[in-house]
Design a protein around this motif. Structure first.
Motif, PDB file in Angstrom:
ATOM      1  N   VAL A 293      22.892  25.706 -77.266  1.00  0.00           N
ATOM      2  CA  VAL A 293      22.459  24.565 -76.445  1.00  0.00           C
ATOM      3  C   VAL A 293      21.975  25.077 -75.083  1.00  0.00           C
ATOM      4  CG1 VAL A 293      23.240  22.482 -75.223  1.00  0.00           C
ATOM      5  CG2 VAL A 293      23.927  22.873 -77.612  1.00  0.00           C
ATOM      6  N   LEU A 294      22.743  26.014 -74.503  1.00  0.00           N
ATOM      7  CA  LEU A 294      22.330  26.587 -73.213  1.00  0.00           C
ATOM      8  C   LEU A 294      20.976  27.295 -73.357  1.00  0.00           C
ATOM      9  CD1 LEU A 294      22.935  27.222 -70.241  1.00  0.00           C
ATOM     10  CD2 LEU A 294      24.206  29.245 -71.013  1.00  0.00           C
ATOM     11  N   ALA A 295      20.812  28.024 -74.445  1.00  0.00           N
ATOM     12  CA  ALA A 295      19.542  28.731 -74.680  1.00  0.00           C
ATOM     13  C   ALA A 295      18.389  27.736 -74.777  1.00  0.00           C
ATOM     14  CB  ALA A 295      19.649  29.566 -75.965  1.00  0.00           C
ATOM     15  N   ALA A 296      18.620  26.621 -75.484  1.00  0.00           N
ATOM     16  CA  ALA A 296      17.565  25.618 -75.628  1.00  0.00           C
ATOM     17  C   ALA A 296      17.241  24.984 -74.278  1.00  0.00           C
ATOM     18  CB  ALA A 296      18.006  24.547 -76.634  1.00  0.00           C
ATOM     19  N   LEU A 297      18.289  24.684 -73.485  1.00  0.00           N
ATOM     20  CA  LEU A 297      18.066  24.068 -72.171  1.00  0.00           C
ATOM     21  C   LEU A 297      17.246  24.986 -71.269  1.00  0.00           C
ATOM     22  CD1 LEU A 297      21.609  22.536 -71.447  1.00  0.00           C
ATOM     23  CD2 LEU A 297      19.479  21.246 -71.729  1.00  0.00           C
ATOM     24  N   ARG A 298      17.445  26.298 -71.420  1.00  0.00           N
ATOM     25  CA  ARG A 298      16.749  27.256 -70.559  1.00  0.00           C
ATOM     26  C   ARG A 298      15.479  27.808 -71.200  1.00  0.00           C
ATOM     27  NH1 ARG A 298      20.284  28.806 -66.185  1.00  0.00           N
ATOM     28  NH2 ARG A 298      18.746  30.389 -65.666  1.00  0.00           N
ATOM     29  N   GLY A 299      15.240  27.432 -72.440  1.00  0.00           N
ATOM     30  CA  GLY A 299      14.049  27.929 -73.122  1.00  0.00           C
ATOM     31  C   GLY A 299      14.087  29.431 -73.330  1.00  0.00           C
ATOM     32  N   MET A 300      15.262  29.919 -73.741  1.00  0.00           N
ATOM     33  CA  MET A 300      15.444  31.372 -73.913  1.00  0.00           C
ATOM     34  C   MET A 300      15.973  31.658 -75.313  1.00  0.00           C
ATOM     35  SD  MET A 300      17.552  32.337 -70.491  1.00  0.00           S
ATOM     36  CE  MET A 300      18.025  33.922 -71.174  1.00  0.00           C
TER      37      MET A 300
END
Ligand SMILES: [Zn+2]
Length: 266
Positions: A234-241
């Motif tokens: 989820v964090l990766a998706a929020l940051r686009g990483m």
């Protein structure tokens, strides 16, 4: 590898499954779980649990919710246990300590004072031993900032961070990392998601706070440390990483916040 920087793996909600939960998390790539203590009664329990799993480490401290029944002598006992634990590579921090001004009973004037007293005395122990702290900062971000400015520990983590942008930056400037977990997985958690997306990645660590703060897909069920990779996604998706990059960065951040983790990881 992922790191769960805050998991109450000894909580009664896990019954006799604590060791199995740790193994399951390891199977999902969670290479380390930090288990904070909450009161003197569970100091030995968290130490033994951390020693009994491949991916375990622990902290010792008195949680603000346990301050009402805590006694002055508990601080002496904590200091003694910390002094002994410095020889244990699985011991990584002072925690869980902090202030809770959300629970009404804890906000009465006398209890507020008692919480602050226990918090400050534990900060002094952290400073004496050069240890980082795992902090509970519920509705108390500014008061905590005031005290850590006066009695600065060797960094640490503001766990389950849910403050403003300005408060986030104040913690970061003082050398703390901010813990993000299940709360970030709810689409309505706009402020937390915005912070998770925009704060410097170097200031973020992941945590479950299991068995509490279940992610959206588990809520209202019991949270567990094997949820970390999905929370990290989820964090990766929020940051686009890419997820792998988030795993590597947040694990490096956890090691930076809790240097003794390097020894716990072997
Ligand atoms: Zn906690």
């Amino acid at each position: 590898m992922w790191i769960d920087t805050h998991c109450h793996l000894d909580a009664h909600e896990f019954g006799n499954e604590s060791v199995a939960q740790a193994a399951q998390a390891r199977g999902q790539g969670v290479g380390m779980i930090v288990i904070p203590a909450v009161e003197t009664a569970n100091f030995s329990i968290v130490a033994e649990l951390a020693a009994s799993i491949d991916n375990g480490s622990y902290a010792l401290g008195i949680h603000p919710i346990y301050v009402p029944q805590a006694q002055e002598d508990d601080l002496r006992l904590l200091r003694e246990r910390v002094a002994a634990a410095m020889a244990d590579p699985r011991f990584v921090a002072l925690g869980e300590i902090g202030l809770d001004f959300f629970i009404p009973m804890l906000t009465e004037p006398a209890m507020r004072e008692k919480q602050i007293h226990f918090f400050r005395e534990q900060l002094k122990i952290a400073r004496e031993f050069g240890l980082p702290v795992l902090m509970h900062v519920r509705r108390s971000q500014d008061v905590i900032l005031k005290h850590v400015r006066q009695i600065a520990p060797a960094g640490g983590i503001a766990h389950a961070f849910n403050g403003s942008d300005q408060q986030a930056r104040a913690y970061i400037e003082l050398g703390f990392k901010l813990g993000f977990g299940g709360a970030m997985t709810f689409t309505r958690a706009l402020q937390i998601r915005r912070l998770a997306a925009e704060l410097p990645l170097a200031s973020i660590v992941l945590e479950t706070d299991a068995p509490d703060i279940s992610p959206a897909w588990v809520h209202p069920g019991r949270n567990s440390p094997d949820q970390i990779p999905r929370i990290g996604a989820v964090l990766a998706a929020l940051r686009g990483m890419p997820e792998e990059q988030v795993a590597a960065a947040t694990s490096a951040n956890a090691l930076a916040a809790l240097p003794r983790l390097a020894a716990a990881l072997g």
